[in-house]
Each structure stands twice: as C-alpha cells, then as structure tokens.
Design an enzyme around this catalytic site. Structure first.
Site, PDB file in Angstrom:
ATOM      1  CG  HIS A 429      -1.769   1.223   1.335  1.00  0.00           C
ATOM      2  ND1 HIS A 429      -3.137   1.205   1.167  1.00  0.00           N
ATOM      3  CD2 HIS A 429      -1.448   2.518   1.587  1.00  0.00           C
ATOM      4  CE1 HIS A 429      -3.610   2.445   1.316  1.00  0.00           C
ATOM      5  NE2 HIS A 429      -2.590   3.256   1.586  1.00  0.00           N
ATOM      6  CD  GLU A 430       2.043   3.507   3.713  1.00  0.00           C
ATOM      7  OE1 GLU A 430       2.293   4.588   3.156  1.00  0.00           O
ATOM      8  OE2 GLU A 430       1.039   3.337   4.422  1.00  0.00           O
ATOM      9  CG  HIS A 433       0.581   6.291  -0.889  1.00  0.00           C
ATOM     10  ND1 HIS A 433      -0.620   6.854  -1.268  1.00  0.00           N
ATOM     11  CD2 HIS A 433       0.354   5.696   0.310  1.00  0.00           C
ATOM     12  CE1 HIS A 433      -1.526   6.610  -0.333  1.00  0.00           C
ATOM     13  NE2 HIS A 433      -0.968   5.901   0.625  1.00  0.00           N
TER      14      HIS A 433
END
EC number: 3.4.24.-
Length: 632
Positions: A429-430, A433
């Site tokens: 998820h990170e 970004h």
C-alpha cells in the site's frame, strides 16, 4: 500524507502521517495541521478516447512530427492565446502510448496547478488528453519587473508560523538557485534538507494568485506551502508529499504471518523479470553485502531520526540473509528478519511494477537508470521499525530524481507488539503511493493527487494492489479480504468493510463518496469498485499461479495481472487531480490501447454495479447510475 490509521482502538494513535484508517478518520497531522483544509480543488477535465477521436478528426497531423510535437500542436490549437512550457518528463509507455505533460505559465511564471496532459497512440494520433488550464483573466503586468512581492524569507516565516512547521528560520538567508525566482534557505534548523521557495501562480476561486511555493521536509510531512506573495501569513494551499541471495522471508503473496511460514528463497531477481539488472544488491557501480541496492535501501531507524545512510542493516558477505522469527518475540529481537522482509517485499513489488510499465522513463525508484530515461538517484529509502511513530506507516513521494521514503512502524495493539514490515499489504500500500504519485500527472509532478477525491483514489489504489497480490489459488469471486487485520490485531481489519464482491458484505457505491471528508474512506469506496473490476477480469481470463505477469504482445495473459496493468496504465492517461469518473474512463481507455477494448463490457459491468454507470453525471452530486453502455 499517507499512512495507516486504524479504528476502534483504545490507544492514542499518531494522527497524520495519515495512517490507513478505517472508521473514525481524521486528517490531522501529529502537530495539528489540518492538511485537508488546505487542499487544492481540482478543475481537471478528461477527454476519453471516444470523445477525443471525434474532436481531433480535423486536427492537422504531420507524419514528420514526433509524439511530443503532435502533443504540443494540440495544446496550441486548444488554447491558442495561452502560454505554457513542456515538462521534461515525456516518455513512451510499455503499452505504446506516448505521454507528454505541459505546465501553463503567465509572464514566464508557472501556474503550479494548471496542467495539460496529452497521450499519443501508436498511430501517432492523439489518443486521449486532459487539462486543468486556467481560462480566466491573466495579469496584465509582469510582477518581476517591479518585484511586486515580498521577500521569500518572509514567506518561509509565514508558512512556519501559520502551519506550525517545526523549523527554526531565525537565521534564514535566501540563496538564489538556477531557476528564476527560486531560492534555497541557509541557516535554518529542524528540516531534513534546506527549505526552498519558488515564485509561482496558483488558480483558486476563479482567480490567479501570486505565491511563494515554500518547500519544507520535516519527515512526517514534506510540505509545499503556497504563501501569498504579499501577505506572508496567508497560506492559500498546501501539498504534502508524504502519504502516511538467500532470504528467509514470508514469500511474496503471503500477506502476513497468519498465511504461512517463512521459507528460503534464492536469488529472487532471477524470477522477477528484467527490473533488476544489477541484482538487488548492486547499482552498477557498487555491490553491497547489506540490504541495499539499486532499488531499495532498507535499514532500521529506532530513533525515528532523519539519518538513514549509516543506520544498521543486516550484513552477509555470502548474501545469506537468514534470521529467526517467532510470533512470541518482540520486534526489536527480530529486527534482522524484519529489515530483510521489508527489503524483499519492496524489491519484489518494484520488479512486478516494472514488468507492468513502471519503468525508468515512467519515474520509478532506482539509483541507476542505465541510460533508459528518467532521472536516477532516487531509490526507495525504507525504514523498518521506525521510531518516529507507532500503529502506522507512510511514504513520501517527491518528483522523479529524489528518493522516495517509507517509514514502517511497530504496532502496540497486541502483546508482544507486531511489526508492520511483516504485513506485506501495508508495505505494498505504501509503495503504491509512490507509483500513483509518479504516474498521475507525470513523474516530474507529485502534486496531482492533492484534491480530496483524487487523494482518496491514491489510498484506494494502495489497497487494490495489496489485495490483488495476496489472492491465492482457489480463491473465487466470493472470497473476501481485509486490510491491516494482522498488524492492528483487529478482526475485520482497519477499513469500514472488507473487500468483497457481495453487496451485503460491502455495500459501498459511488454515492457513498458524497459527504466523505477524509481520503481513506473515499479510498475504500474506490478500492471496492476496483475489487469488482479485478474479479470480473479473473472470471474472464483466469488467474495465474505467479503474480509476475506473463505477457503475449505486451498483454498479460491472466485476469489478475491484466487488472493490475490496466489500473496502472489508467494512471498514466488521466489528468492531474482526477475524479472517479475520469479514472473510470482512463481505465476503459487503457484497455482500448492495450486490447482494442476487448474487456470494455466486463470493466463497465463492475463500474455500473457500484454506481459508476455509463450515464453517471459529472460534478459533486455523487448520484449512482447503474446503466451499461450500448453494445454491452
């Protein structure tokens, strides 16, 4: 800011490196800055492929023009009386689409939130385009002639005072840089790098405002603060770049320790495609025996400080990164295992994304780009067990050429504590970004997911990729998945609903976006829609055993990696600060470019099911429409 806030816990959570929240959600940073209050409002328009094909029939093409020249002609013909510059980040994607980005100017000063993106097809014709150019009255006089604006040092003081940025500017001196009216500040303390300021216009409320864009990186927040050029304590808008060998590891696809046991994996770069030509432990100039290489530098950071280069990393001259882990151990007792796991997960995801099109030209994270385009010297700096927070994670994405920065925290929601480095979904998820901020609007512009709705999609893409990668053989359309359940020690995870194609299990539709004021809730709606997209394509094309895509003529052969590819390609097509409708259209257009529209009906079936049907109306009404387009 991007991170992982959770809900329903009787603990004090850090509120702003924006955790991956689920239920009670906040936009406050650890210092109380409400970044949501300073977000830009998007004015972007997107012309999808069908509309573009009709609009540009009379457009004058020349067989002698390259794709950049064709794109430039389109901008000039669309806005013949406006001035702009070509951003130097154009490239041709792995799907054959050329991507060119332009920035509007006034008196040779950038209008920082006025962008035009043009996508050129394999045939040399305009495929799609979008823009947020300012169309109001331009300033009649050049402010630089009489220097009709404040000193940049005053702007720095104003940003720090208004936003409570922990930087001490008392001895600041503005030193000119190469670009016109661009400065770096010497003599400050508290920032990880020297603050900078650049004179730019912004469009707001139908008018242009001359501002100093003040850049301050303080770790938990990496801010671009747009300070009024005359009233230094007036901050118009804010952008935050932060979003909150042999290896014994949990293999890629195992989301967390509940899904399997660590195993021995040998030379994984041999099975992950062409994304790591120097292996994971070299950059073409230096070979490392620690968890550092061309794509990633992974280390611990128990102090939570800004230094990383000399921090502790596991070291093995034999490249044998084999360490113990038990769920009865405290995180600090298995830090070697955690750093190795973080290094393994981020490198593998780098290689997966590379095969899908996140290459050097597209702005990926690498030190050495090997003369393949883009700007190098920007691998991902990944801090394991970072001491600057708990129960959270975040990723900072500056423009191409500057390293990304991931901070992974331990979670205090169980005994012993748990380490987010071991939950692959959080790491993926990170890192996503970084993907979305580099692709949307082009690799030179990290400001294109600042609008609330666009920022929400940034969160949703992170959940989408995390969930797609954890799918297992034997999963079906009826399989549900949560986010953050293991790290948070919270049954049901940290989102309002699990990701499910069942409308009773997860009832979210497009209309639920109305009234939401926080990016993670909006992101959950977007990821819910994409989960239906994912399963429609898997139902049509099956799911391969390996998450590394197998390609035929550049098209993934299974539904999971096809969905991942179309979502990625869609990011490259959509305008700066897109909305749900524009993102939907961009994914449909990505399929048109890749497969000539073979999956249009399956895609639209998923979108329409969740209220983004073919007759959804633009604007902020967020009214569901369940119509399918003609021909489906």
């Amino acid at each position: 800011m991007h991170g992982l806030l959770l809900a329903g816990l009787a603990v004090a959570l850090p509120l702003g490196v924006a955790g991956h929240p689920a239920r009670p959600q906040t936009a406050l940073s650890p210092r109380g800055i409400d970044v949501n209050a300073y977000r830009f409002t998007s004015t972007a328009k997107y012309n999808e492929h069908k509309t573009t094909s009709q609009m540009v029939q009379s457009f004058a093409y020349s067989k002698d023009d390259d794709y950049v020249a064709t794109a430039t002609k389109l901008v000039k013909s669309t806005f013949p009386n406006m001035t702009f510059r070509t951003v130097k980040d154009h490239y041709i994607g792995t799907n054959g689409i050329g991507h060119v980005h332009f920035k509007q100017t006034a008196h040779d000063i950038d209008i920082d939130n006025a962008d035009f993106n043009v996508n050129i097809g394999r045939d040399g014709k305009v495929f799609t385009f979008g823009n947020s150019f300012y169309q109001g009255e331009m300033p009649k006089t050049n402010p630089m002639v009489k220097r009709d604006y404040s000193d940049p040092v005053k702007a720095l003081h104003g940003a720090i005072k208004t936003l409570k940025i922990p930087v001490k500017p008392e001895s600041a001196k503005a030193m000119p840089m190469d670009e016109v009216e661009t400065f770096k500040f010497e003599g400050t303390s508290g920032a990880l790098s020297e603050p900078k300021a650049k004179l730019v216009y912004i469009q707001k409320d139908g008018n242009l405002h001359l501002t100093w864009r003040v850049e301050t990186d303080v770790g938990d927040n990496w801010l671009l603060s747009y300070v009024d050029s005359k009233e230094s304590e007036t901050v118009h808008n804010v952008v935050d770049y932060v979003a909150s060998a042999d290896y014994k590891v949990f293999a890629f696809g195992l989301n967390d320790p509940t899904e399997g046991q660590p195993s021995m994996i040998k030379d994984p770069w041999n099975t992950t495609g062409s994304g790591s030509p120097f292996t994971w432990h070299g950059d073409g100039k230096t070979d490392y025996t620690v968890t550092r290489g061309n794509n990633v530098a992974a280390q611990d950071n128990p102090s939570g400080g800004s230094q990383w280069e000399n921090n502790y990393r596991p070291d093995s001259p034999q490249l044998s990164f084999v360490y113990d882990y038990s769920d009865q151990m405290e995180p600090e007792d298995y830090k070697d295992f955690a750093i190795t796991q973080l290094f393994y997960t981020t490198n593998t995801f780098h290689d997966v994304l590379y095969s899908l099109g996140f290459t050097e030209e597209a702005g990926n994270f690498q030190v050495n780009n090997g003369n393949k385009g883009g700007k190098g010297n920007d691998f991902a700096i990944c801090n394991a067990q970072d001491g600057s927070g708990t129960n959270n994670a975040n990723f900072a994405t500056p423009p191409d050429g500057q390293p990304g920065r991931m901070r992974m925290y331990t979670w205090t929601t169980s005994k012993p504590k748990r380490d987010g480095d071991l939950e692959a979904g959080i790491v993926i998820h990170e890192y996503t970004h970084g993907l979305s901020n580099r692709l949307c609007g082009g690799p030179a512009n990290s400001n294109c997911l600042n609008d609330l709705e666009a920022g929400g999609m940034g969160e949703g893409w992170g959940d989408f990729y995390a969930t797609a990668i954890r799918l297992k053989q034997g999963d079906t359309h009826d399989t549900d998945y949560t986010m953050g359940e293991w790290a948070a020690n919270q049954k049901g995870g940290i989102r309002e609903y699990p990701y499910s194609t069942n409308m009773q299990t997860n009832p979210y539709t497009y209309a639920d976006v109305k009234g939401m004021r926080e990016v993670h809730g909006i992101g959950t709606v977007w990821a819910t829609i994409l989960y239906d997209v994912l399963w429609n394509l898997i139902d049509d094309h099956g799911m391969g055993k390996n998450v590394m895509p197998k390609m035929v003529d550049g098209v993934p052969t299974d539904g999971r990696t096809l969905a991942m590819k179309l979502v990625l390609d869609g990011m490259t097509l959509m305008p700066c600060n897109p909305n749900f409708m524009q993102a939907r259209d961009a994914i449909i257009d990505a399929d048109m470019a890749l497969t000539k529209g073979a999956n249009k009906c399956s895609l639209m079936k998923a979108f329409a099911k969740r209220g983004l049907g073919s007759n959804t109306k633009p604007g902020k009404g967020y009214t569901n429409n369940f119509d399918m387009p003609s021909g489906c």
